[in-house]
Write a protein that holds these residues in place. Sequence first.
Motif, PDB file in Angstrom:
ATOM      1  N   THR A   1       0.817  -1.201   0.000  1.00  0.00           N
ATOM      2  CA  THR A   1       0.000   0.000   0.000  1.00  0.00           C
ATOM      3  C   THR A   1       0.859   1.262   0.000  1.00  0.00           C
ATOM      4  N   LEU A   2       1.904   1.261   0.793  1.00  0.00           N
ATOM      5  CA  LEU A   2       2.776   2.446   0.834  1.00  0.00           C
ATOM      6  C   LEU A   2       3.407   2.713  -0.529  1.00  0.00           C
ATOM      7  N   GLU A   3       3.880   1.629  -1.179  1.00  0.00           N
ATOM      8  CA  GLU A   3       4.544   1.779  -2.463  1.00  0.00           C
ATOM      9  C   GLU A   3       3.551   2.137  -3.574  1.00  0.00           C
ATOM     10  N   LYS A   4       2.447   1.403  -3.647  1.00  0.00           N
ATOM     11  CA  LYS A   4       1.536   1.540  -4.786  1.00  0.00           C
ATOM     12  C   LYS A   4       0.546   2.686  -4.630  1.00  0.00           C
ATOM     13  N   THR A   5       0.103   2.953  -3.418  1.00  0.00           N
ATOM     14  CA  THR A   5      -0.893   4.004  -3.206  1.00  0.00           C
ATOM     15  C   THR A   5      -0.238   5.357  -2.946  1.00  0.00           C
ATOM     16  N   TYR A   6       0.869   5.333  -2.227  1.00  0.00           N
ATOM     17  CA  TYR A   6       1.505   6.589  -1.815  1.00  0.00           C
ATOM     18  C   TYR A   6       2.815   6.871  -2.534  1.00  0.00           C
ATOM     19  N   GLY A   7       3.336   5.919  -3.267  1.00  0.00           N
ATOM     20  CA  GLY A   7       4.580   6.142  -3.984  1.00  0.00           C
ATOM     21  C   GLY A   7       5.800   6.262  -3.092  1.00  0.00           C
ATOM     22  N   VAL A   8       5.725   5.672  -1.901  1.00  0.00           N
ATOM     23  CA  VAL A   8       6.874   5.709  -0.991  1.00  0.00           C
ATOM     24  C   VAL A   8       8.004   4.861  -1.581  1.00  0.00           C
ATOM     25  N   ASN A   9       9.209   5.371  -1.512  1.00  0.00           N
ATOM     26  CA  ASN A   9      10.363   4.649  -2.020  1.00  0.00           C
ATOM     27  C   ASN A   9      10.560   3.351  -1.252  1.00  0.00           C
ATOM     28  N   THR A  10      10.748   2.262  -1.980  1.00  0.00           N
ATOM     29  CA  THR A  10      10.918   0.953  -1.360  1.00  0.00           C
ATOM     30  C   THR A  10      12.057   0.944  -0.348  1.00  0.00           C
ATOM     31  N   GLY A  11      13.101   1.704  -0.625  1.00  0.00           N
ATOM     32  CA  GLY A  11      14.254   1.749   0.266  1.00  0.00           C
ATOM     33  C   GLY A  11      13.970   2.394   1.608  1.00  0.00           C
ATOM     34  N   ASP A  12      12.836   3.097   1.714  1.00  0.00           N
ATOM     35  CA  ASP A  12      12.465   3.743   2.980  1.00  0.00           C
ATOM     36  C   ASP A  12      11.539   2.868   3.825  1.00  0.00           C
ATOM     37  N   ILE A  13      11.238   1.663   3.328  1.00  0.00           N
ATOM     38  CA  ILE A  13      10.266   0.800   4.014  1.00  0.00           C
ATOM     39  C   ILE A  13      10.929  -0.503   4.438  1.00  0.00           C
ATOM     40  N   PHE A  14      10.743  -0.854   5.688  1.00  0.00           N
ATOM     41  CA  PHE A  14      11.191  -2.152   6.187  1.00  0.00           C
ATOM     42  C   PHE A  14       9.948  -2.990   6.464  1.00  0.00           C
ATOM     43  N   HIS A  15       9.709  -3.988   5.602  1.00  0.00           N
ATOM     44  CA  HIS A  15       8.612  -4.933   5.811  1.00  0.00           C
ATOM     45  C   HIS A  15       9.107  -6.012   6.774  1.00  0.00           C
ATOM     46  N   ILE A  16       8.812  -5.844   8.022  1.00  0.00           N
ATOM     47  CA  ILE A  16       9.431  -6.688   9.041  1.00  0.00           C
ATOM     48  C   ILE A  16       8.936  -8.135   9.015  1.00  0.00           C
ATOM     49  N   HIS A  17       7.751  -8.365   8.443  1.00  0.00           N
ATOM     50  CA  HIS A  17       7.204  -9.725   8.375  1.00  0.00           C
ATOM     51  C   HIS A  17       7.052 -10.231   6.943  1.00  0.00           C
TER      52      HIS A  17
END
Length: 297
Positions: free
Chosen positions: A145-161
Motif C-alpha cells: 500500500t505504501l509503495e503503490k498508493t503513496y509512492g513511498v520509495n521501497t528503500g524507505d520501508i522495512f517490511h518486518i514480516h
Amino acid sequence: MARNHLIIIGNGFDRHHGIPSKYSDFGAYLKTQDSTVYDLVEEYFQPDNDFWWEFETRLQDIDVDLILDHASNYLESYGADDWSDAYHHSYQWEIDNIVSGISSKMRNYFGNWIRSLPIPTASQISAAVQFPQNAKFLNFNYTETLEKTYGVNTGDIFHIHGCTNNQNSEIVLGHGFELSDDERHARVVDEDTDVRVAEGLELIDQYFTDTFKPTDKIITDNQTYFQSLNNIDEIWILGHSLSDVDSPYFYEILKHINNSAVLWKISYHRDQIQAMQRASSLGIDVSRAQFLPISKF
C-alpha cells in the motif's frame, strides 16, 4: 530543522484504505478455498467472537487434548486380530494431518490471500494520510500500500514480516508462546512409552514451533535497522493494535531512541483509552503522545 520521523504501519492502515485485510476476511477466504482446513480450525480452536480478531495469538490455543483424543481412535493394540503394518503410523498420521493443516497448509493459504488483496491507487482513496518528509517506515503489513498508493520509495520501508512484492518472501505469521522444556508435551516420554504416542507428542510440540513468531531472531537479524533509529524525533503509529505478540519490537525500538524527547502520534480505532493503556504498558511516555483517528493524520 526538519524532524526525523518513524512511521509504524499496522493492519488498521490498510483497512482505513478499504482493503479487506481483516483476519476474519481471511477466515472467509479459507472457508471458500479449503473447507477441510477451515473445519480443522472450527473443531480444534472452537472460535468465539474474538478468535479472528486475535488470530495470531489464538494459534497457541489449539486444543491438544481434543487432538490426542481423536487420534487415540487410531491407536490400535499390537495384539489386534486384524493388525496391519499401517497401524504403526495411523495414529501419527491423524495428528500430523491436523497440525499440518492448521500450520503449513493454512499458512500457504494465508500467503495466497495476502497476495490477492486489491491495493487502491492514489486516485481511488478519499482520505489520504499526509506523511512528513524525512520519514522511514516500519511496516507490519505484507501489502504494498505504501509503495503503490503513496509512492513511498521501497528503500524507505522495512517490511518486518515479509512483503507480497516478492513471491519468495517468507510471510511471518504466528503466536508469541514459546514452549519451555517443562511445557513440552513430549517431556513425559520414557522407555515404556508406545513409540507411536511418543512420535505423536513430538508432532504436537513441532506445531507450536512451526506457528511461533520468531520475534527475537528477527530483531537480532535486523539490529542494524533498529540501531539506525537513534536519531528519530517523532514516531507515528498508524493502525497497529500494539498487541502482545508484537511487543518485543516496540521494546527494541524504545532501546534505541531517546524516549524522554521523542514525540508520538498514535492512531486508535474505537477506544482511545485502550490505546493509551496499551501504549503505556509498552513503556511509551503517553504524556508525550497524541491519540487520534487515522483520518486526522
